[in-house]
Design a protein around this motif. Structure first.
Motif: not given
Length: 277
Positions: A209-219
């Protein structure tokens, strides 16, 4: 194996670009990428000299505040290994390995140091101090595994030692405030009928992740690609795994029964001298 092959094995179709800044990919990273869980060993022993080198590597890992609240027990006795294998759920490769290293959270030594100085040590009862021991032990063990692989040894981590923590403690003669976190089998790999394979991991698009955790849905797109990679891996290894990685992993967290005895771990730890306040 060359770097491209190593990355293909570790990530399948989602491998990062090894041609970008090639100098960044070192021989140490090559060794790490080639790590496999090896469960078949030749009968030749792991020597005391090798063991000493492994422990030196382990002690070179970072330690929180230099407290060094971990220890390791090297088990070579056939009867003890067999009984540890039973505690771990009947894992035969534990009994067969030349040596089993038992990595311990060890707060007893620091307690004794404080008592010897007649100083308070109430913080040893905290959840934080147990976590410090667990983290330190894991860092040390990973250093030891990498060192072992560099000298031609191979092995497997054994989390099943937490299935029956009291029985393991009795086998190892552990005092209060010492807990067997996991085991590690080690020896020279027996490549017959085939050497252990590199297991694919989740693509970096899922875990980085870059700077902030990406939403799980995006994973989930990356998870879907990984499901396909693991299905191919299961088939190639003849593994009796039904469904995708997602299904397999979900089964492992379905309920208390899926934890194979570890659902009572907090209770067991408190009985072994860890209040976890």
């Amino acid at each position: 194996m060359n770097l491209a092959t190593l990355l293909q094995a570790r990530y399948d179709a989602q491998a990062p670009d090894s041609t970008a800044e090639p100098a960044r990919w070192t021989a140490v990273i090559d060794q790490m990428l080639a790590h496999r869980s090896v469960r078949r060993h030749k009968p030749e022993p792991v020597t005391d000299a090798q063991l000493s080198a492994l422990v030196a590597a382990a002690q070179s890992a970072a330690s929180s505040s230099n407290l060094q609240v971990w220890s390791v027990v090297a088990v070579r006795d056939a009867d003890t290994k067999a009984r540890l294998a039973e505690c771990a759920g009947g894992q035969g490769h534990v009994a067969a390995a030349p040596v089993v290293l038992m990595w311990l959270v060890d707060l007893a030594r620091l307690e004794a140091v404080a008592q010897d100085l007649n100083l308070p040590h109430a913080a040893l009862d905290s959840l934080e101090m147990f976590l410090v021991g667990a983290i330190d032990a894991a860092l040390a063990a990973q250093n030891a595994m990498l060192a072992a692989e560099s000298m031609g040894l191979a092995g497997c981590y054994i989390g099943g030692m937490r299935n029956q923590p009291e029985q393991v403690a009795e086998l190892l003669g552990l005092p209060p405030k010492v807990f067997a976190l996991f085991g590690m089998t080690l020896g020279v790999e027996d490549p017959t009928p085939a050497p252990a394979a590199v297991k694919p991991r989740l693509p970096q698009s899922v875990v980085l992740h870059s700077e902030r955790y990406r939403p799980v849905a995006a994973q989930m797109e990356g998870v879907a690609a990984y499901n396909q990679a693991m299905a191919a891996f299961y088939a190639s290894q003849g593994m009796n795994v039904r469904g995708t990685w997602a299904v397999h992993s979900s089964r492992r967290v379905a309920d208390d029964a899926a934890l194979t005895g570890r659902d009572r771990l907090a209770e067991a730890l408190r009985g072994m001298g860890f209040p976890l306040k």
